[in-house]
Design a protein around this motif. Structure first.
Motif, PDB file in Angstrom:
ATOM      1  N   TRP A  10     -40.224 -31.989   5.451  1.00 22.76           N
ATOM      2  CA  TRP A  10     -39.318 -32.884   6.167  1.00 22.76           C
ATOM      3  C   TRP A  10     -39.355 -34.254   5.530  1.00 22.76           C
ATOM      4  CZ3 TRP A  10     -40.562 -37.328   9.038  1.00 22.76           C
ATOM      5  CH2 TRP A  10     -39.558 -37.839   9.862  1.00 22.76           C
ATOM      6  N   LYS A  11     -38.220 -34.913   5.455  1.00 26.43           N
ATOM      7  CA  LYS A  11     -38.145 -36.298   5.013  1.00 26.43           C
ATOM      8  C   LYS A  11     -37.345 -37.077   6.042  1.00 26.43           C
ATOM      9  CE  LYS A  11     -38.502 -35.542   0.014  1.00 26.43           C
ATOM     10  NZ  LYS A  11     -37.848 -35.766  -1.305  1.00 26.43           N
ATOM     11  N   GLY A  12     -37.836 -38.263   6.378  1.00 29.56           N
ATOM     12  CA  GLY A  12     -37.145 -39.057   7.385  1.00 29.56           C
ATOM     13  C   GLY A  12     -37.715 -40.447   7.461  1.00 29.56           C
ATOM     14  N   PHE A  13     -37.721 -41.015   8.679  1.00 29.49           N
ATOM     15  CA  PHE A  13     -38.101 -42.416   8.847  1.00 29.49           C
ATOM     16  C   PHE A  13     -38.963 -42.593  10.091  1.00 29.49           C
ATOM     17  CE2 PHE A  13     -33.969 -42.069   6.850  1.00 29.49           C
ATOM     18  CZ  PHE A  13     -34.106 -42.862   5.709  1.00 29.49           C
ATOM     19  N   LEU A  14     -40.008 -43.405   9.942  1.00 26.04           N
ATOM     20  CA  LEU A  14     -40.783 -43.877  11.072  1.00 26.04           C
ATOM     21  C   LEU A  14     -40.180 -45.212  11.498  1.00 26.04           C
ATOM     22  CD1 LEU A  14     -44.584 -43.351  10.272  1.00 26.04           C
ATOM     23  CD2 LEU A  14     -43.342 -42.477  12.241  1.00 26.04           C
ATOM     24  N   HIS A  15     -39.753 -45.327  12.761  1.00 33.98           N
ATOM     25  CA  HIS A  15     -39.217 -46.585  13.273  1.00 33.98           C
ATOM     26  C   HIS A  15     -40.271 -47.254  14.135  1.00 33.98           C
ATOM     27  CE1 HIS A  15     -35.275 -46.641  11.649  1.00 33.98           C
ATOM     28  NE2 HIS A  15     -34.855 -45.548  12.266  1.00 33.98           N
ATOM     29  N   PHE A  16     -40.690 -48.460  13.732  1.00 32.18           N
ATOM     30  CA  PHE A  16     -41.699 -49.232  14.415  1.00 32.18           C
ATOM     31  C   PHE A  16     -41.046 -50.552  14.791  1.00 32.18           C
ATOM     32  CE2 PHE A  16     -45.572 -52.022  13.135  1.00 32.18           C
ATOM     33  CZ  PHE A  16     -45.824 -52.342  14.452  1.00 32.18           C
ATOM     34  N   SER A  17     -40.411 -50.593  15.989  1.00 31.16           N
ATOM     35  CA  SER A  17     -39.565 -51.710  16.391  1.00 31.16           C
ATOM     36  C   SER A  17     -38.458 -51.879  15.349  1.00 31.16           C
ATOM     37  CB  SER A  17     -40.390 -52.987  16.548  1.00 31.16           C
ATOM     38  OG  SER A  17     -39.594 -54.020  17.112  1.00 31.16           O
ATOM     39  N   LEU A  18     -38.400 -53.013  14.650  1.00 29.41           N
ATOM     40  CA  LEU A  18     -37.354 -53.213  13.647  1.00 29.41           C
ATOM     41  C   LEU A  18     -37.818 -52.823  12.243  1.00 29.41           C
ATOM     42  CD1 LEU A  18     -35.899 -56.642  14.826  1.00 29.41           C
ATOM     43  CD2 LEU A  18     -35.089 -54.334  15.354  1.00 29.41           C
ATOM     44  N   VAL A  19     -39.032 -52.319  12.143  1.00 30.81           N
ATOM     45  CA  VAL A  19     -39.576 -51.895  10.843  1.00 30.81           C
ATOM     46  C   VAL A  19     -39.284 -50.417  10.634  1.00 30.81           C
ATOM     47  CG1 VAL A  19     -41.646 -51.681   9.428  1.00 30.81           C
ATOM     48  CG2 VAL A  19     -41.398 -53.622  10.988  1.00 30.81           C
ATOM     49  N   THR A  20     -38.754 -50.075   9.475  1.00 32.96           N
ATOM     50  CA  THR A  20     -38.453 -48.690   9.131  1.00 32.96           C
ATOM     51  C   THR A  20     -39.296 -48.270   7.937  1.00 32.96           C
ATOM     52  OG1 THR A  20     -36.192 -48.854   9.952  1.00 32.96           O
ATOM     53  CG2 THR A  20     -36.659 -47.082   8.406  1.00 32.96           C
ATOM     54  N   VAL A  21     -39.991 -47.141   8.080  1.00 31.02           N
ATOM     55  CA  VAL A  21     -40.857 -46.641   7.017  1.00 31.02           C
ATOM     56  C   VAL A  21     -40.358 -45.265   6.573  1.00 31.02           C
ATOM     57  CG1 VAL A  21     -43.228 -46.176   6.307  1.00 31.02           C
ATOM     58  CG2 VAL A  21     -42.782 -47.797   8.170  1.00 31.02           C
ATOM     59  N   THR A  96     -35.409 -39.120  12.337  1.00 33.99           N
ATOM     60  CA  THR A  96     -36.068 -40.317  12.844  1.00 33.99           C
ATOM     61  C   THR A  96     -37.227 -39.972  13.778  1.00 33.99           C
ATOM     62  OG1 THR A  96     -34.047 -41.614  12.695  1.00 33.99           O
ATOM     63  CG2 THR A  96     -35.763 -42.434  14.168  1.00 33.99           C
ATOM     64  N   VAL A  97     -38.369 -40.624  13.550  1.00 37.85           N
ATOM     65  CA  VAL A  97     -39.486 -40.609  14.485  1.00 37.85           C
ATOM     66  C   VAL A  97     -39.566 -42.021  15.064  1.00 37.85           C
ATOM     67  CG1 VAL A  97     -41.961 -40.323  14.783  1.00 37.85           C
ATOM     68  CG2 VAL A  97     -40.736 -38.833  13.201  1.00 37.85           C
ATOM     69  N   GLY A  98     -39.210 -42.170  16.318  1.00 39.50           N
ATOM     70  CA  GLY A  98     -39.158 -43.490  16.938  1.00 39.50           C
ATOM     71  C   GLY A  98     -40.406 -43.778  17.745  1.00 39.50           C
ATOM     72  N   ILE A  99     -41.186 -44.768  17.311  1.00 41.68           N
ATOM     73  CA  ILE A  99     -42.411 -45.136  18.023  1.00 41.68           C
ATOM     74  C   ILE A  99     -42.049 -45.857  19.316  1.00 41.68           C
ATOM     75  CG2 ILE A  99     -44.489 -46.572  17.922  1.00 41.68           C
ATOM     76  CD1 ILE A  99     -44.641 -45.977  14.932  1.00 41.68           C
ATOM     77  N   GLU A 100     -42.524 -45.317  20.437  1.00 45.41           N
ATOM     78  CA  GLU A 100     -42.218 -45.873  21.758  1.00 45.41           C
ATOM     79  C   GLU A 100     -43.289 -46.858  22.218  1.00 45.41           C
ATOM     80  OE1 GLU A 100     -39.604 -44.767  23.830  1.00 45.41           O
ATOM     81  OE2 GLU A 100     -38.774 -43.347  22.382  1.00 45.41           O
ATOM     82  N   SER A 101     -44.548 -46.557  21.912  1.00 45.52           N
ATOM     83  CA  SER A 101     -45.645 -47.407  22.367  1.00 45.52           C
ATOM     84  C   SER A 101     -46.903 -47.064  21.589  1.00 45.52           C
ATOM     85  CB  SER A 101     -45.893 -47.216  23.873  1.00 45.52           C
ATOM     86  OG  SER A 101     -46.215 -45.859  24.142  1.00 45.52           O
ATOM     87  N   PHE A 102     -47.915 -47.916  21.744  1.00 43.18           N
ATOM     88  CA  PHE A 102     -49.217 -47.676  21.133  1.00 43.18           C
ATOM     89  C   PHE A 102     -50.241 -47.513  22.241  1.00 43.18           C
ATOM     90  CE2 PHE A 102     -46.811 -49.703  17.796  1.00 43.18           C
ATOM     91  CZ  PHE A 102     -47.181 -49.004  16.661  1.00 43.18           C
ATOM     92  N   VAL A 103     -50.933 -46.389  22.226  1.00 43.53           N
ATOM     93  CA  VAL A 103     -51.862 -46.054  23.298  1.00 43.53           C
ATOM     94  C   VAL A 103     -53.264 -45.908  22.731  1.00 43.53           C
ATOM     95  CG1 VAL A 103     -50.050 -44.908  24.638  1.00 43.53           C
ATOM     96  CG2 VAL A 103     -51.433 -43.567  23.026  1.00 43.53           C
ATOM     97  N   PRO A 104     -54.294 -46.070  23.552  1.00 46.80           N
ATOM     98  CA  PRO A 104     -55.665 -45.902  23.050  1.00 46.80           C
ATOM     99  C   PRO A 104     -55.877 -44.506  22.474  1.00 46.80           C
ATOM    100  CG  PRO A 104     -55.671 -46.951  25.203  1.00 46.80           C
ATOM    101  CD  PRO A 104     -54.272 -46.488  24.964  1.00 46.80           C
ATOM    102  N   ALA A 105     -56.580 -44.445  21.354  1.00 50.30           N
ATOM    103  CA  ALA A 105     -56.901 -43.141  20.756  1.00 50.30           C
ATOM    104  C   ALA A 105     -57.696 -42.324  21.774  1.00 50.30           C
ATOM    105  CB  ALA A 105     -57.700 -43.331  19.477  1.00 50.30           C
ATOM    106  N   GLY A 106     -57.323 -41.074  21.966  1.00 45.87           N
ATOM    107  CA  GLY A 106     -58.006 -40.214  22.926  1.00 45.87           C
ATOM    108  C   GLY A 106     -57.471 -40.304  24.339  1.00 45.87           C
TER     109      GLY A 106
END
Length: 296
Positions: A10-21, A96-106
């Protein structure tokens, strides 16, 4: 490098707010396991391969172009769904993989992990810096990214997390697909444990504690035994006995006795002298349990 022989799935994009990877993904596990033994079904009389055909009970074998999809809404009653109708329902954006939030690992219950993981690598020179930045920030904060994506026309929830020097994406089951522990609460044992039992169990846990597990030391013994049988057949030798031990039913013994024996064996394996913890008498144990109930 091992990656040279692997192909991205698969090829696509990670969206981190306005940052695209831009990223590309590789499966973390090999399909079916790299050394699984697969068998085909053959006709005993002539060793011909058994075929599977799609058969209608009224008309016999049916060609693919005469097969349609139907949803059973009542016993033996179906509504026919056209392929074009299904196609229209498909969600289209699968890049597109759109990041919604960052949560504690585990913080995500492992019951939601569906067992599918991909490794993500930056796609192109411009992706290198935001990719590295995202990984470092997650490591520094002890958090992982909760994200959504579309795969095969379906919504998916996923976790993006650091995995060594790269990023990994693990697919999660949707909430509606996961049975909750509360469904089985009525069957949970309602028993009391004594202080001595807890103390001895904690000592055993401490003795068995490890900072990490080396998964490379664990193999599929059944597959290896079957492989030996197959190789013996190919070389014209008599088949050998598979080196797989049968499970024996565990002996039912006193809980404190079982804990003490387990602790003794664990300490023996690491060459330490186990502390002597004496199991309380039955009368003493009963008295302690009654005393505990009165305090409660």
């Amino acid at each position: 490098m091992a990656m040279a022989s692997a192909r991205s799935v698969w090829k696509g994009f990670l969206h981190f707010s306005l940052v695209t990877v831009p990223v590309r993904a590789y499966t973390a596990t090999q399909s079916g396991g790299s050394d699984r033994i697969a068998f085909n079904q053959l006709h005993k009389d002539c060793n011909s391969r058994i075929n599977y055909k799609k058969v209608c009970p009224l008309h016999g074998e049916v060609p693919a172009h005469e097969i349609v999809k139907g949803y059973e809404f009542a016993k033996d009653q179906y509504v026919i769904i056209d392929e074009q109708e299904i196609s229209k329902a498909r969600l289209k954006n699968e890049k597109t993989v759109g990041i919604e939030s960052f949560v504690p690992a585990g913080s995500i219950d492992p019951a939601y992990y569906d067992g599918t993981t991909y490794y993500l690598l930056p796609e192109g020179p411009l992706a290198a810096k935001p990719y590295a930045l995202l990984r470092k920030v997650m490591l520094d904060t002890g958090r992982v990214a909760f994200a959504t994506r579309v795969s095969g026309g379906h919504d998916q929830t996923v976790l993006v997390r650091p995995a060594g020097l790269i990023l990994a994406i693990t697919v999660l089951s949707l909430d509606a697909a996961v049975r909750k522990p509360g469904e089985f609460a009525a069957e949970a044992p309602a028993v009391d444990v004594t202080g001595d039992e807890v103390k001895l169990a904690r000592t055993l846990v401490d003795a068995m504690a490890a900072d990490e597990v080396d998964l490379s030391t664990y193999t599929d013994r059944y597959t290896e035994s079957v492989r030996q049988v197959v190789e013996a057949k190919l070389q014209g030798r008599q088949t050998i006995e598979a080196n797989v031990t049968a499970d024996e039913p565990p002996a039912v013994i006193n809980l404190m006795e079982a804990l003490q024996k387990s602790l003794d064996e664990t300490k023996r394996r690491v060459g330490q002298k186990p502390p002597k913890l004496v199991a309380p008498s039955t009368a003493g144990r009963v008295a302690a349990e009654k005393k505990g109930r009165k305090k409660a």
